[in-house]
Write a protein that holds these residues in place. Structure first.
Motif, short mmCIF file in Angstrom:
data_model
loop_
_atom_site.label_atom_id
_atom_site.label_comp_id
_atom_site.label_asym_id
_atom_site.label_seq_id
_atom_site.Cartn_x
_atom_site.Cartn_y
_atom_site.Cartn_z
N LYS A 28 -3.66 0.48 -3.14
CA LYS A 28 -3.49 -0.87 -2.62
C LYS A 28 -3.12 -1.76 -3.81
O LYS A 28 -3.84 -1.81 -4.81
CB LYS A 28 -4.77 -1.37 -1.97
CG LYS A 28 -4.68 -2.78 -1.43
CD LYS A 28 -6.00 -3.20 -0.82
CE LYS A 28 -5.97 -4.65 -0.40
NZ LYS A 28 -7.29 -5.08 0.08
N ASN A 76 0.83 -1.20 0.00
CA ASN A 76 0.00 0.00 0.00
C ASN A 76 0.86 1.25 0.00
O ASN A 76 2.06 1.20 0.29
CB ASN A 76 -0.99 0.00 1.16
CG ASN A 76 -0.31 0.03 2.50
OD1 ASN A 76 0.84 0.44 2.66
ND2 ASN A 76 -1.02 -0.43 3.52
N LYS A 77 0.22 2.36 -0.33
CA LYS A 77 0.93 3.63 -0.41
C LYS A 77 -0.10 4.76 -0.48
O LYS A 77 -1.17 4.60 -1.05
CB LYS A 77 1.79 3.63 -1.69
CG LYS A 77 2.50 4.93 -1.97
CD LYS A 77 3.27 4.84 -3.28
CE LYS A 77 4.04 6.12 -3.51
NZ LYS A 77 4.86 6.07 -4.71
N SER A 78 0.24 5.92 0.09
CA SER A 78 -0.58 7.12 -0.06
C SER A 78 0.13 8.09 -0.99
O SER A 78 1.34 8.30 -0.86
CB SER A 78 -0.80 7.79 1.29
OG SER A 78 -1.60 6.99 2.11
N GLU A 79 -0.64 8.63 -1.92
CA GLU A 79 -0.06 9.58 -2.87
C GLU A 79 -1.16 10.48 -3.43
O GLU A 79 -2.23 10.02 -3.81
CB GLU A 79 0.62 8.85 -4.03
CG GLU A 79 1.30 9.79 -5.00
CD GLU A 79 2.09 9.07 -6.06
OE1 GLU A 79 2.08 9.55 -7.20
OE2 GLU A 79 2.72 8.05 -5.76
N GLU A 81 -10.58 2.47 2.71
CA GLU A 81 -10.89 1.60 1.58
C GLU A 81 -12.39 1.48 1.34
O GLU A 81 -12.88 0.45 0.87
CB GLU A 81 -10.25 0.22 1.74
CG GLU A 81 -8.74 0.26 1.79
CD GLU A 81 -8.11 -1.12 1.88
OE1 GLU A 81 -8.81 -2.12 1.63
OE2 GLU A 81 -6.91 -1.19 2.21
N ASP A 98 -9.36 7.33 0.48
CA ASP A 98 -8.67 7.39 1.78
C ASP A 98 -8.33 5.98 2.25
O ASP A 98 -8.65 5.00 1.59
CB ASP A 98 -9.52 8.13 2.82
CG ASP A 98 -10.89 7.52 3.01
OD1 ASP A 98 -11.08 6.33 2.72
OD2 ASP A 98 -11.80 8.25 3.45
N GLU A 99 -7.69 5.89 3.40
CA GLU A 99 -7.19 4.61 3.90
C GLU A 99 -8.27 3.66 4.42
O GLU A 99 -8.00 2.51 4.71
CB GLU A 99 -6.16 4.86 5.00
CG GLU A 99 -4.89 5.50 4.47
CD GLU A 99 -3.85 5.71 5.54
OE1 GLU A 99 -4.01 5.22 6.67
OE2 GLU A 99 -2.84 6.37 5.23
N ASN A 125 -3.32 12.55 -2.21
CA ASN A 125 -4.62 12.42 -1.53
C ASN A 125 -5.38 11.15 -1.89
O ASN A 125 -6.58 11.08 -1.74
CB ASN A 125 -5.51 13.65 -1.79
CG ASN A 125 -4.90 14.91 -1.25
OD1 ASN A 125 -4.25 14.91 -0.21
ND2 ASN A 125 -5.10 16.00 -1.97
N TYR A 126 -4.67 10.16 -2.40
CA TYR A 126 -5.27 8.87 -2.70
C TYR A 126 -4.52 7.78 -1.94
O TYR A 126 -3.36 7.94 -1.60
CB TYR A 126 -5.22 8.56 -4.20
CG TYR A 126 -6.09 9.48 -5.03
CD1 TYR A 126 -7.47 9.33 -5.03
CD2 TYR A 126 -5.53 10.48 -5.80
CE1 TYR A 126 -8.27 10.17 -5.78
CE2 TYR A 126 -6.32 11.33 -6.56
CZ TYR A 126 -7.70 11.16 -6.54
OH TYR A 126 -8.49 12.00 -7.28
N TYR A 127 -5.22 6.68 -1.70
CA TYR A 127 -4.63 5.52 -1.04
C TYR A 127 -4.59 4.40 -2.07
O TYR A 127 -5.62 4.00 -2.62
CB TYR A 127 -5.48 5.13 0.17
CG TYR A 127 -5.00 3.90 0.89
CD1 TYR A 127 -3.87 3.94 1.69
CD2 TYR A 127 -5.68 2.70 0.77
CE1 TYR A 127 -3.43 2.81 2.35
CE2 TYR A 127 -5.26 1.56 1.43
CZ TYR A 127 -4.12 1.63 2.21
OH TYR A 127 -3.69 0.51 2.87
#
Length: 162
Positions: free
Chosen positions: A121, A112-115, A145, A142-143, A117-119
């Protein structure tokens, strides 16, 4: 022939009733308060219905922009994963996904990764004997899901030997 003031003779000579206009050049009374309120109410209703459509259009544009951005992000990463698979083995590719692309490894095949303003998977399944594996990328808002914005799936053929 004397014509009553409520009737007049038309062009064809027929006697017809006079139609009174509420607003005529000879009427000096103007508009009553009731007439003003009714006209104001009608204009307000018409304008409010137009504003409703403008607001709904703006909301639709925002949702479309988010989906387009998320899809472009997913497409960019899928192309990066394809490039990694063409140049490296599966094991070396996993290391590149973690180190170069900044994904966190949650389990053996989940990252997983945040970038922006998106999460993101990533599911990267073990390759088969022929070196082909399934890759799925989900882009959420967001996280949690809960709000999926984009999803892509592909098959990658990994390099067998470095």
């Amino acid at each position: 022939v004397k014509i009553d003031t409520n009737y007049k003779q038309n062009y064809f000579g027929e006697v017809v009733p006079v139609r009174f206009n509420m607003i005529s050049p000879n009427n000096n009374k103007g508009l009553t308060l009731i007439e003003l309120l009714v006209s104001f109410t009608l204009i307000s209703i018409i304008l409010l219905s137009f504003f409703y459509f403008f607001i709904q259009g703006a909301k639709s544009n925002q949702v479309s922009k988010e989906i387009i951005d998320a899809t472009a992000l997913a497409q960019t990463y899928m192309e990066k994963f394809y490039k990694i698979s063409m140049e490296h083995t599966y094991t070396a590719g996993l290391a590149m996904i973690r180190e170069d692309e900044g994904f966190n490894q949650v389990s053996s095949n989940i990252f997983n990764k945040s970038e922006n303003n998106y999460y993101l998977k990533l599911e990267l399944l073990q390759p088969s004997a022929s070196g082909i594996s399934v890759v799925r990328l989900y882009v959420y808002s967001d996280e949690t899901e809960n709000n999926l914005k984009a999803q892509m799936e592909s098959r990658l053929k990994w390099k067998i030997n470095e």
